[in-house]
Design an enzyme around this catalytic site. Structure first.
Site, PDB file in Angstrom:
ATOM      1  N   TYR A   2      33.886   2.227  -2.903  1.00 46.68           N
ATOM      2  CA  TYR A   2      33.508   3.604  -2.608  1.00 46.68           C
ATOM      3  C   TYR A   2      33.374   3.892  -1.130  1.00 46.68           C
ATOM      4  O   TYR A   2      32.971   4.955  -0.742  1.00 46.68           O
ATOM      5  CB  TYR A   2      32.215   3.952  -3.350  1.00 46.68           C
ATOM      6  CG  TYR A   2      32.415   3.850  -4.835  1.00 46.68           C
ATOM      7  CD1 TYR A   2      33.232   4.765  -5.500  1.00 46.68           C
ATOM      8  CD2 TYR A   2      31.864   2.818  -5.563  1.00 46.68           C
ATOM      9  CE1 TYR A   2      33.461   4.650  -6.848  1.00 46.68           C
ATOM     10  CE2 TYR A   2      32.086   2.698  -6.922  1.00 46.68           C
ATOM     11  CZ  TYR A   2      32.877   3.623  -7.558  1.00 46.68           C
ATOM     12  OH  TYR A   2      33.108   3.508  -8.882  1.00 46.68           O
ATOM     13  N   GLY A  61      35.467   8.285 -12.102  1.00 40.10           N
ATOM     14  CA  GLY A  61      34.850   8.893 -10.923  1.00 40.10           C
ATOM     15  C   GLY A  61      35.628  10.120 -10.465  1.00 40.10           C
ATOM     16  O   GLY A  61      36.826  10.245 -10.702  1.00 40.10           O
ATOM     17  N   GLU A  63      40.317  -2.942 -18.939  1.00 40.44           N
ATOM     18  CA  GLU A  63      39.285  -2.094 -19.526  1.00 40.44           C
ATOM     19  C   GLU A  63      39.681  -0.633 -19.386  1.00 40.44           C
ATOM     20  O   GLU A  63      40.633  -0.299 -18.688  1.00 40.44           O
ATOM     21  CB  GLU A  63      37.945  -2.313 -18.797  1.00 40.44           C
ATOM     22  CG  GLU A  63      38.048  -1.988 -17.302  1.00 40.44           C
ATOM     23  CD  GLU A  63      36.794  -1.344 -16.720  1.00 40.44           C
ATOM     24  OE1 GLU A  63      35.803  -1.160 -17.439  1.00 40.44           O
ATOM     25  OE2 GLU A  63      36.844  -0.983 -15.527  1.00 40.44           O
ATOM     26  N   GLU A 105      24.977   3.281 -11.309  1.00 38.10           N
ATOM     27  CA  GLU A 105      26.015   4.059 -10.636  1.00 38.10           C
ATOM     28  C   GLU A 105      25.551   5.476 -10.314  1.00 38.10           C
ATOM     29  O   GLU A 105      26.363   6.377 -10.141  1.00 38.10           O
ATOM     30  CB  GLU A 105      27.284   4.052 -11.487  1.00 38.10           C
ATOM     31  CG  GLU A 105      27.888   2.667 -11.549  1.00 38.10           C
ATOM     32  CD  GLU A 105      28.928   2.540 -12.630  1.00 38.10           C
ATOM     33  OE1 GLU A 105      30.096   2.789 -12.330  1.00 38.10           O
ATOM     34  OE2 GLU A 105      28.579   2.213 -13.771  1.00 38.10           O
ATOM     35  N   ASP A 128      42.283   0.334 -16.397  1.00 35.05           N
ATOM     36  CA  ASP A 128      42.484  -0.636 -15.317  1.00 35.05           C
ATOM     37  C   ASP A 128      43.373  -1.763 -15.812  1.00 35.05           C
ATOM     38  O   ASP A 128      43.130  -2.349 -16.873  1.00 35.05           O
ATOM     39  CB  ASP A 128      41.131  -1.193 -14.848  1.00 35.05           C
ATOM     40  CG  ASP A 128      40.274  -0.133 -14.168  1.00 35.05           C
ATOM     41  OD1 ASP A 128      40.839   0.903 -13.759  1.00 35.05           O
ATOM     42  OD2 ASP A 128      39.049  -0.334 -14.050  1.00 35.05           O
ATOM     43  N   SER A 183      32.054  -0.579 -12.266  1.00 36.35           N
ATOM     44  CA  SER A 183      32.084  -0.637 -10.808  1.00 36.35           C
ATOM     45  C   SER A 183      31.856  -2.024 -10.232  1.00 36.35           C
ATOM     46  O   SER A 183      31.225  -2.183  -9.202  1.00 36.35           O
ATOM     47  CB  SER A 183      31.055   0.326 -10.215  1.00 36.35           C
ATOM     48  OG  SER A 183      31.393   1.624 -10.582  1.00 36.35           O
ATOM     49  N   ASN A 208      37.888   3.334 -18.709  1.00 33.99           N
ATOM     50  CA  ASN A 208      36.694   4.088 -18.307  1.00 33.99           C
ATOM     51  C   ASN A 208      36.840   5.501 -18.836  1.00 33.99           C
ATOM     52  O   ASN A 208      37.798   6.187 -18.480  1.00 33.99           O
ATOM     53  CB  ASN A 208      36.612   4.137 -16.784  1.00 33.99           C
ATOM     54  CG  ASN A 208      36.519   2.741 -16.197  1.00 33.99           C
ATOM     55  OD1 ASN A 208      35.439   2.173 -16.117  1.00 33.99           O
ATOM     56  ND2 ASN A 208      37.648   2.174 -15.824  1.00 33.99           N
ATOM     57  N   ARG A 252      40.548   6.444 -17.619  1.00 33.91           N
ATOM     58  CA  ARG A 252      41.269   5.665 -16.607  1.00 33.91           C
ATOM     59  C   ARG A 252      41.342   4.227 -17.104  1.00 33.91           C
ATOM     60  O   ARG A 252      40.325   3.643 -17.461  1.00 33.91           O
ATOM     61  CB  ARG A 252      40.547   5.711 -15.274  1.00 33.91           C
ATOM     62  CG  ARG A 252      41.431   5.276 -14.106  1.00 33.91           C
ATOM     63  CD  ARG A 252      40.640   4.971 -12.857  1.00 33.91           C
ATOM     64  NE  ARG A 252      39.954   3.703 -12.992  1.00 33.91           N
ATOM     65  CZ  ARG A 252      38.658   3.520 -12.726  1.00 33.91           C
ATOM     66  NH1 ARG A 252      37.898   4.503 -12.315  1.00 33.91           N
ATOM     67  NH2 ARG A 252      38.123   2.329 -12.869  1.00 33.91           N
TER      68      ARG A 252
HETATM   69  N1  ADP Z   1      40.647 -11.169 -15.372  1.00 28.99           N
HETATM   70  C1  ADP Z   1      40.724 -10.716 -14.117  1.00 28.99           C
HETATM   71  N2  ADP Z   1      41.632 -11.237 -13.263  1.00 28.99           N
HETATM   72  C2  ADP Z   1      41.700 -10.790 -11.983  1.00 28.99           C
HETATM   73  N3  ADP Z   1      40.918  -9.841 -11.464  1.00 28.99           N
HETATM   74  C3  ADP Z   1      39.992  -9.277 -12.269  1.00 28.99           C
HETATM   75  C4  ADP Z   1      39.851  -9.678 -13.633  1.00 28.99           C
HETATM   76  N4  ADP Z   1      38.842  -8.972 -14.174  1.00 28.99           N
HETATM   77  C5  ADP Z   1      38.394  -8.144 -13.206  1.00 28.99           C
HETATM   78  N5  ADP Z   1      39.073  -8.325 -12.051  1.00 28.99           N
HETATM   79  C6  ADP Z   1      38.870  -7.582 -10.796  1.00 28.99           C
HETATM   80  O1  ADP Z   1      37.602  -6.944 -10.852  1.00 28.99           O
HETATM   81  C7  ADP Z   1      37.743  -5.515 -10.883  1.00 28.99           C
HETATM   82  C8  ADP Z   1      36.702  -4.922 -11.826  1.00 28.99           C
HETATM   83  O2  ADP Z   1      36.890  -5.431 -13.132  1.00 28.99           O
HETATM   84  P1  ADP Z   1      36.857  -4.501 -14.414  1.00 28.99           P
HETATM   85  O3  ADP Z   1      37.118  -5.367 -15.586  1.00 28.99           O
HETATM   86  O4  ADP Z   1      37.779  -3.354 -14.222  1.00 28.99           O
HETATM   87  O5  ADP Z   1      35.343  -4.049 -14.486  1.00 28.99           O
HETATM   88  P2  ADP Z   1      34.540  -2.802 -13.892  1.00 28.99           P
HETATM   89  O6  ADP Z   1      35.529  -1.895 -13.212  1.00 28.99           O
HETATM   90  O7  ADP Z   1      33.905  -2.179 -15.069  1.00 28.99           O
HETATM   91  O8  ADP Z   1      33.548  -3.384 -12.988  1.00 28.99           O
HETATM   92  C9  ADP Z   1      39.170  -5.291 -11.325  1.00 28.99           C
HETATM   93  O9  ADP Z   1      39.663  -4.051 -10.892  1.00 28.99           O
HETATM   94  C10 ADP Z   1      39.898  -6.468 -10.692  1.00 28.99           C
HETATM   95  O10 ADP Z   1      40.123  -6.240  -9.321  1.00 28.99           O
HETATM   96 MG    MG Z   2      37.378  -1.368 -13.711  1.00 27.85          MG
END
Ligand code: ADP
Ligand code: MG
Length: 317
Positions: free
Chosen positions: A217, A278, A272, A14, A258, A150, A274, A256
């Site tokens: 992004y 960003g 998760e 990143e 999610d 990301s 963060n 943040r």
């Molecule tokens: N279990 C899930 N069900 C539906 N969408 C998901 C799921 N896990 C991740 N996503 C999608 O992928 C994106 C990134 O996943 P995330 O777990 O936040 O990891 P990172 O942001 O660290 O890459 C999420 O914002 C969502 O849009």
């Molecule tokens: Mg995320």
């Protein structure tokens, strides 16, 4: 006014996002009257910090190295106050498996999941439990590396035939991988500042089903709505879950969180957290702060003040 080292770049995947965040932070710090010492994090980090002797470090690193507690540990040893969470909260949030276990323990909903390590496949025949995991989670299944961010290395397996490829992709980013129940619904992010939730942001992908690394992004490829248009009880619950997550991970300053809002049930599931969100012009923390009436400069100043306050608090313990 202080001499502030802005720690940026590094060699994580990143890097580019970090450099863009840092450019804005440096600008804001200068406008606030601070002296900025830009530090592209590399092999000479300790040497730079030792010779520059900054009053504090503003950390704008994402991913492995910056967000996992490594740099924070060095700053602790050097006695330099730094923005954001301490070492332990960084370690807890960088590892999605650890985060999810802590969420479960605290009763915060998170999608059902299984975690497997590379060695379990290589030495323990873990492939043999794939059918059982697939049955429990049902398709599609989300496959993601335990670390990273990301959306790097995240794949959606629609059938059992997709799983091996998704695992290989995820294992190229980390030695531990998460298989997670897919939550069909809306993508929310709740930023927490000083333990209080900011307005909820919804990320609405414009083209793809799921917004990937690029679209996240690239201006225009994801539309962000802040405050998210949600029924008030859902907004309140999303904010409460974000604060609970921030607290159970032991975060400091900002984080943040999610969250997915499931279409079928209106239930919320934390994905998760963060700890170094960003700070680019399309990033969610600055947008949420703005919606709460906190301009970018004020946000940067507050994050810095909190670094000094934590340091002062520690000295008196
Ligand atoms: N279990 C899930 N069900 C539906 N969408 C998901 C799921 N896990 C991740 N996503 C999608 O992928 C994106 C990134 O996943 P995330 O777990 O936040 O990891 P990172 O942001 O660290 O890459 C999420 O914002 C969502 O849009
Ligand atoms: Mg995320």
């Amino acid at each position: 006014m202080g001499r502030i080292a802005v720690l940026k770049g590094g060699n994580s995947l990143e890097r580019q996002v970090s450099l863009r965040s840092a450019a804005r932070v440096e600008d804001a710090l200068e406008r606030l009257g601070h002296e900025v010492v830009p530090v592209d994090v590399g092999a000479d980090l300790v040497e730079r910090l030792t010779s520059e002797r900054p009053d504090a470090a503003f950390i704008v690193l994402h991913g492995v190295g910056g967000e996992d507690g490594t740099v924070q540990e060095l700053l602790e040893i050097l006695g330099i106050p730094y923005t954001g969470s301490g070492v332990l909260a960084c370690m807890r949030s960088m590892d999605k498996v650890l985060t999810k276990h802590l969420l479960l323990e605290a009763g915060v909903p998170t999608p059902e999941f299984f975690a497997v390590g590379e060695t379990a496949f290589k030495r323990l025949g873990a492939a043999g439990v794939l059918p059982a995991m697939e049955e429990r989670l049902d398709f599609p299944i989300v496959v993601k590396p335990a670390a990273q961010g990301s959306a790097l290395g995240i794949k959606f397996a629609r059938t059992a035939a997709d799983v091996p490829g998704a695992l290989v992709a995820a294992f190229s980013y980390d030695t531990r991988v998460l298989l997670e129940r897919y939550v069909r619904g809306r993508d929310l992010a709740v930023s927490v500042l000083e333990g209080a939730a900011l307005p909820v942001v919804e990320a609405v992908p414009q083209e793809e089903h799921f917004y990937d690394f690029e679209s996240r992004y690239e201006i225009g490829r994801t539309r962000f709505v802040c405050p998210a248009e949600l029924p008030e009880p859902i907004t309140a619950r999303a904010q409460a879950l974000a604060v609970a997550t921030y607290e159970l991970l032991g975060c400091d300053g900002v984080a943040r969180v999610d969250i997915m809002l499931e279409d079928a049930t209106s239930e919320l599931f934390v994905l998760e957290a963060n700890v170094i969100p960003g700070m680019t012009d399309t990033s969610l923390l600055p947008q949420a702060a703005e919606a709460a009436g906190i301009a970018f400069e004020a946000l940067v100043e507050r994050m810095l003040e909190l670094a000094f306050e934590r340091d002062a608090g520690r000295a008196t313990v």
